[in-house]
Motif scaffolding. Structure first.
Motif, PDB file in Angstrom:
ATOM      1  N   PRO A   1      -4.230 -88.898  32.236  1.00 41.06           N
ATOM      2  CA  PRO A   1      -3.650 -88.093  33.316  1.00 41.06           C
ATOM      3  C   PRO A   1      -4.205 -86.671  33.331  1.00 41.06           C
ATOM      4  CG  PRO A   1      -2.079 -88.360  31.518  1.00 41.06           C
ATOM      5  CD  PRO A   1      -3.247 -89.243  31.198  1.00 41.06           C
ATOM      6  N   VAL A   2      -4.601 -86.210  34.514  1.00 35.31           N
ATOM      7  CA  VAL A   2      -5.116 -84.855  34.658  1.00 35.31           C
ATOM      8  C   VAL A   2      -4.454 -84.203  35.871  1.00 35.31           C
ATOM      9  CG1 VAL A   2      -7.351 -85.479  33.646  1.00 35.31           C
ATOM     10  CG2 VAL A   2      -7.080 -85.482  36.128  1.00 35.31           C
ATOM     11  N   LEU A   3      -4.354 -82.886  35.823  1.00 34.89           N
ATOM     12  CA  LEU A   3      -3.756 -82.134  36.920  1.00 34.89           C
ATOM     13  C   LEU A   3      -4.636 -80.943  37.242  1.00 34.89           C
ATOM     14  CD1 LEU A   3      -1.318 -81.519  38.801  1.00 34.89           C
ATOM     15  CD2 LEU A   3      -0.381 -80.153  36.909  1.00 34.89           C
TER      16      LEU A   3
ATOM     17  N   ALA B   1       3.296 -77.029  31.988  1.00 34.22           N
ATOM     18  CA  ALA B   1       3.855 -77.548  30.738  1.00 34.22           C
ATOM     19  C   ALA B   1       4.697 -78.800  30.993  1.00 34.22           C
ATOM     20  CB  ALA B   1       4.682 -76.472  30.054  1.00 34.22           C
ATOM     21  N   ASP B   2       5.394 -78.828  32.117  1.00 33.59           N
ATOM     22  CA  ASP B   2       6.178 -80.027  32.453  1.00 33.59           C
ATOM     23  C   ASP B   2       5.273 -81.247  32.591  1.00 33.59           C
ATOM     24  OD1 ASP B   2       8.553 -78.626  32.469  1.00 33.59           O
ATOM     25  OD2 ASP B   2       8.627 -78.379  34.651  1.00 33.59           O
ATOM     26  N   PHE B   3       4.143 -81.086  33.284  1.00 34.02           N
ATOM     27  CA  PHE B   3       3.207 -82.201  33.453  1.00 34.02           C
ATOM     28  C   PHE B   3       2.679 -82.672  32.103  1.00 34.02           C
ATOM     29  CE2 PHE B   3      -1.259 -83.502  33.629  1.00 34.02           C
ATOM     30  CZ  PHE B   3      -1.183 -84.617  34.466  1.00 34.02           C
ATOM     31  N   LEU B   4       2.268 -81.726  31.274  1.00 27.82           N
ATOM     32  CA  LEU B   4       1.698 -82.074  29.980  1.00 27.82           C
ATOM     33  C   LEU B   4       2.744 -82.704  29.068  1.00 27.82           C
ATOM     34  CD1 LEU B   4      -0.402 -78.817  29.592  1.00 27.82           C
ATOM     35  CD2 LEU B   4      -1.349 -81.127  29.832  1.00 27.82           C
ATOM     36  N   THR B   5       3.975 -82.210  29.118  1.00 30.30           N
ATOM     37  CA  THR B   5       5.045 -82.767  28.290  1.00 30.30           C
ATOM     38  C   THR B   5       5.411 -84.177  28.744  1.00 30.30           C
ATOM     39  OG1 THR B   5       5.933 -80.540  27.914  1.00 30.30           O
ATOM     40  CG2 THR B   5       7.395 -82.397  27.471  1.00 30.30           C
ATOM     41  N   ALA B   6       5.442 -84.383  30.041  1.00 34.64           N
ATOM     42  CA  ALA B   6       5.800 -85.703  30.571  1.00 34.64           C
ATOM     43  C   ALA B   6       4.770 -86.765  30.216  1.00 34.64           C
ATOM     44  CB  ALA B   6       5.969 -85.628  32.091  1.00 34.64           C
TER      45      ALA B   6
ATOM     46  N   LYS C   1      -0.631 -89.517  26.001  1.00 33.33           N
ATOM     47  CA  LYS C   1      -1.663 -90.020  26.904  1.00 33.33           C
ATOM     48  C   LYS C   1      -2.857 -89.066  27.004  1.00 33.33           C
ATOM     49  CE  LYS C   1       1.902 -92.199  29.784  1.00 33.33           C
ATOM     50  NZ  LYS C   1       2.492 -92.258  31.150  1.00 33.33           N
ATOM     51  N   GLU C   2      -2.892 -88.036  26.150  1.00 38.22           N
ATOM     52  CA  GLU C   2      -3.967 -87.040  26.127  1.00 38.22           C
ATOM     53  C   GLU C   2      -4.108 -86.335  27.480  1.00 38.22           C
ATOM     54  OE1 GLU C   2      -7.454 -89.009  24.620  1.00 38.22           O
ATOM     55  OE2 GLU C   2      -6.503 -89.443  22.693  1.00 38.22           O
ATOM     56  N   PRO C   3      -3.022 -85.729  27.973  1.00 39.98           N
ATOM     57  CA  PRO C   3      -3.044 -85.108  29.306  1.00 39.98           C
ATOM     58  C   PRO C   3      -3.848 -83.818  29.354  1.00 39.98           C
ATOM     59  CG  PRO C   3      -0.999 -84.588  28.192  1.00 39.98           C
ATOM     60  CD  PRO C   3      -1.730 -85.559  27.300  1.00 39.98           C
ATOM     61  N   LEU C   4      -4.347 -83.499  30.534  1.00 42.21           N
ATOM     62  CA  LEU C   4      -5.220 -82.336  30.730  1.00 42.21           C
ATOM     63  C   LEU C   4      -4.852 -81.629  32.032  1.00 42.21           C
ATOM     64  CD1 LEU C   4      -9.083 -82.288  30.321  1.00 42.21           C
ATOM     65  CD2 LEU C   4      -8.065 -81.534  32.461  1.00 42.21           C
ATOM     66  N   VAL C   5      -4.835 -80.297  32.012  1.00 39.61           N
ATOM     67  CA  VAL C   5      -4.748 -79.512  33.241  1.00 39.61           C
ATOM     68  C   VAL C   5      -5.980 -78.627  33.315  1.00 39.61           C
ATOM     69  CG1 VAL C   5      -2.232 -79.552  33.326  1.00 39.61           C
ATOM     70  CG2 VAL C   5      -3.384 -77.655  32.189  1.00 39.61           C
ATOM     71  N   TYR C   6      -6.467 -78.391  34.538  1.00 38.72           N
ATOM     72  CA  TYR C   6      -7.720 -77.655  34.656  1.00 38.72           C
ATOM     73  C   TYR C   6      -7.755 -76.798  35.914  1.00 38.72           C
ATOM     74  CZ  TYR C   6      -9.293 -81.126  38.137  1.00 38.72           C
ATOM     75  OH  TYR C   6      -9.426 -81.920  39.248  1.00 38.72           O
TER      76      TYR C   6
ATOM     77  N   PRO D   1     -19.872 -85.768  26.817  1.00 33.45           N
ATOM     78  CA  PRO D   1     -19.027 -86.166  27.947  1.00 33.45           C
ATOM     79  C   PRO D   1     -17.598 -86.538  27.549  1.00 33.45           C
ATOM     80  CG  PRO D   1     -21.207 -87.142  28.145  1.00 33.45           C
ATOM     81  CD  PRO D   1     -21.146 -86.522  26.782  1.00 33.45           C
ATOM     82  N   ASP D   2     -17.413 -87.111  26.354  1.00 29.14           N
ATOM     83  CA  ASP D   2     -16.084 -87.544  25.917  1.00 29.14           C
ATOM     84  C   ASP D   2     -15.430 -86.534  24.987  1.00 29.14           C
ATOM     85  OD1 ASP D   2     -17.801 -87.850  23.763  1.00 29.14           O
ATOM     86  OD2 ASP D   2     -16.883 -89.722  23.077  1.00 29.14           O
ATOM     87  N   PHE D   3     -15.797 -85.259  25.129  1.00 29.28           N
ATOM     88  CA  PHE D   3     -15.367 -84.248  24.167  1.00 29.28           C
ATOM     89  C   PHE D   3     -13.860 -84.190  23.991  1.00 29.28           C
ATOM     90  CE2 PHE D   3     -13.668 -80.076  23.241  1.00 29.28           C
ATOM     91  CZ  PHE D   3     -14.290 -79.793  22.037  1.00 29.28           C
ATOM     92  N   PHE D   4     -13.092 -84.201  25.068  1.00 30.30           N
ATOM     93  CA  PHE D   4     -11.652 -83.963  24.970  1.00 30.30           C
ATOM     94  C   PHE D   4     -10.953 -85.018  24.123  1.00 30.30           C
ATOM     95  CE2 PHE D   4     -12.521 -81.765  29.137  1.00 30.30           C
ATOM     96  CZ  PHE D   4     -12.391 -80.490  28.632  1.00 30.30           C
ATOM     97  N   ALA D   5     -11.220 -86.277  24.386  1.00 32.28           N
ATOM     98  CA  ALA D   5     -10.606 -87.342  23.592  1.00 32.28           C
ATOM     99  C   ALA D   5     -11.088 -87.286  22.150  1.00 32.28           C
ATOM    100  CB  ALA D   5     -10.918 -88.700  24.216  1.00 32.28           C
ATOM    101  N   LYS D   6     -12.364 -86.988  21.977  1.00 26.13           N
ATOM    102  CA  LYS D   6     -12.932 -86.913  20.635  1.00 26.13           C
ATOM    103  C   LYS D   6     -12.292 -85.785  19.835  1.00 26.13           C
ATOM    104  CE  LYS D   6     -17.446 -86.611  18.322  1.00 26.13           C
ATOM    105  NZ  LYS D   6     -18.897 -86.409  18.551  1.00 26.13           N
ATOM    106  N   ALA D   7     -12.038 -84.654  20.490  1.00 22.90           N
ATOM    107  CA  ALA D   7     -11.429 -83.513  19.805  1.00 22.90           C
ATOM    108  C   ALA D   7     -10.035 -83.880  19.285  1.00 22.90           C
ATOM    109  CB  ALA D   7     -11.353 -82.325  20.743  1.00 22.90           C
ATOM    110  N   LEU D   8      -9.244 -84.558  20.100  1.00 20.53           N
ATOM    111  CA  LEU D   8      -7.907 -84.924  19.670  1.00 20.53           C
ATOM    112  C   LEU D   8      -7.943 -85.939  18.526  1.00 20.53           C
ATOM    113  CD1 LEU D   8      -6.143 -85.143  23.140  1.00 20.53           C
ATOM    114  CD2 LEU D   8      -5.842 -83.372  21.386  1.00 20.53           C
TER     115      LEU D   8
END
Length: 422
Positions: free
Chosen positions: A280-282, A300-305, A309-314, A409-416
């Motif tokens: 999920p991304v916003l 924060a509400d989006f990320l908490t919900a 699921k490894e959520p991201l806002v940008y 390309p897969d940095f975000f998931a890899k970082a977590l």
């Protein structure tokens, strides 16, 4: 502490801290800590290299100089005998500074000339030949950096660009001299100093060139460059018997996660597109953020919900969209509003129990790190070249601060995954 680093942004500080703490295979490393701002207390006794993170890249030059000199004074008080001024491997700056003014001020305070300037990171495709900076197979001015919203790099000639910012002539040590070995580099730097050149651009295209430069700078009080310039420095202290060359361990941390992306770089934009396929991304509506109708609580509400699921806002976008938004509302206003929004969101997330936080973008990372007051950071494992995991010794939090152009390309998931100990 033996080696002191002054970095002009927070992701760059993580980058060079990673270089010093990891080292090359077969090369020495140093026990390294990263500090978010200038500490107000002495360093821990086991720290061999200290990296001070400043948010000075785009502030007025006089302020950048003042902050950097204060950082130098603290590092000197910890016992450091060699100092590195770290800036981006794409030499992010304007014609007015801040790289030249800060580097010259540090050199003047230390009483040195013939100081190396080497914004090179071969692993990430940043190389320097005949004083011209390349990003992979493109000149810097054709790499996308010409569209940077705060520091557009329209000239790949680093000697010329630095000349706009400097009071004294800028020298050059070309690659053929570097390939002659460390003694030849040392002699060329001494000659430049005798000619009154405070700053000297030094070519490098391979890690081996950086190791040569590092050996040549074994006795240098000041070195400047990208993170790669530190590759050969740790070995000097170990060879001299000053440092033990050890590093602390990192076992990973579980817990709620979130990703904040404020970079406008092409690499981060691609990473967001890849991540959005399975997570999920916003997207932040910049206009609503400017008007105050999108709040940190909303993000924060989006990320908490979406925990687990490894959520991201940008706030990222295509270069054309970024330019259009800045033209409508003003570059400084947009940058300041987004920095504050991300900073408030990070505080909200930590208050809600987030334990793993990934941040993309130099300015965004600086705003978040300052807002969280993370204190002394242990440098952990590397996610991708130039981006380590950082464990706050003062807060129950693991964080990764990514420069816009860094990471696969897969940095975000890899970082977590890396934060979790994978």
């Amino acid at each position: 502490m033996f080696l002191g680093v002054i970095a002009d942004d927070f992701t760059g500080a993580s980058d060079i801290a990673n270089t010093i703490a990891k080292g090359l295979p077969g090369q020495a490393a140093l026990a390294t800590s990263q500090y978010m701002g200038i500490p107000d207390k002495p360093a821990r006794p086991e720290v061999e290299a200290g990296v001070i993170s400043l948010k000075s890249r785009t502030i007025p030059p006089a302020e950048a100089v003042s902050q950097s000199l204060a950082a130098l004074d603290w590092l000197k008080a910890q016992g450091c005998t060699q100092f590195v001024f770290k800036y981006c491997s794409t030499f992010d700056s304007t014609k007015e500074g801040n790289i030249g003014p800060v580097a010259e001020a540090l050199a003047e305070r230390l009483g040195v000339k013939g100081v190396v300037v080497c914004p090179v990171f071969p692993t990430a495709g940043r190389t320097l030949y005949q004083g011209h900076l390349f990003v992979k197979d493109r000149l810097l001015s054709e790499s996308g950096m010409q569209h940077h919203p705060l520091t557009p790099m329209t000239d790949p000639d680093i000697r010329r660009w630095l000349g706009y910012q400097s009071k004294s002539p800028v020298g050059l040590v070309a690659l053929p001299t570097v390939r002659q070995g460390s003694a030849a580099v040392r002699a060329a730097l001494l000659a430049a100093a005798h000619e009154g050149q405070t700053l000297v651009v030094v070519d490098a295209v391979l890690d081996e060139d950086l190791l040569t430069i590092g050996t040549a700078c074994a006795e240098a009080a000041l070195v400047t460059g990208g993170s790669g310039i530190a590759l050969g420095l740790a070995a000097n202290f170990v060879a001299q018997g000053a440092a033990k060359g050890k590093s602390a361990g990192f076992t990973g941390k579980a817990g709620p996660e979130a990703i904040l992306a404020g970079s406008c770089s092409g690499a981060t934009w691609e990473q967001i597109q890849v991540h959005s396929k399975d997570h999920p991304v916003l997207a932040i509506d910049v206009e609503k953020a400017l008007l105050g109708t999108t709040s940190a609580g909303d993000l924060a509400d989006f990320l908490t919900a979406n925990r687990g699921k490894e959520p991201l806002v940008y706030s990222s976008g295509t270069p054309e969209r970024v330019v259009a938004t800045q033209a409508k509302y003003g570059r400084e206003r947009v940058a300041a509003a987004l920095d504050e929004l991300f900073a408030q969101t990070a505080r909200e997330l930590v208050g809600r129990g987030v334990k793993r936080l990934v941040v993309a973008g130099g300015e965004t990372s600086g705003a978040v790190a300052q807002a969280l007051d993370l204190g002394d950071l242990l440098v952990g494992p590397e996610v991708d070249p130039g981006v380590p995991v950082l464990l706050s010794r003062d807060k129950d939090l693991v964080i990764a601060l990514k420069s816009g152009n860094f990471g696969g390309p897969d940095f975000f998931a890899k970082a977590l995954r890396t934060m979790g100990g994978a």
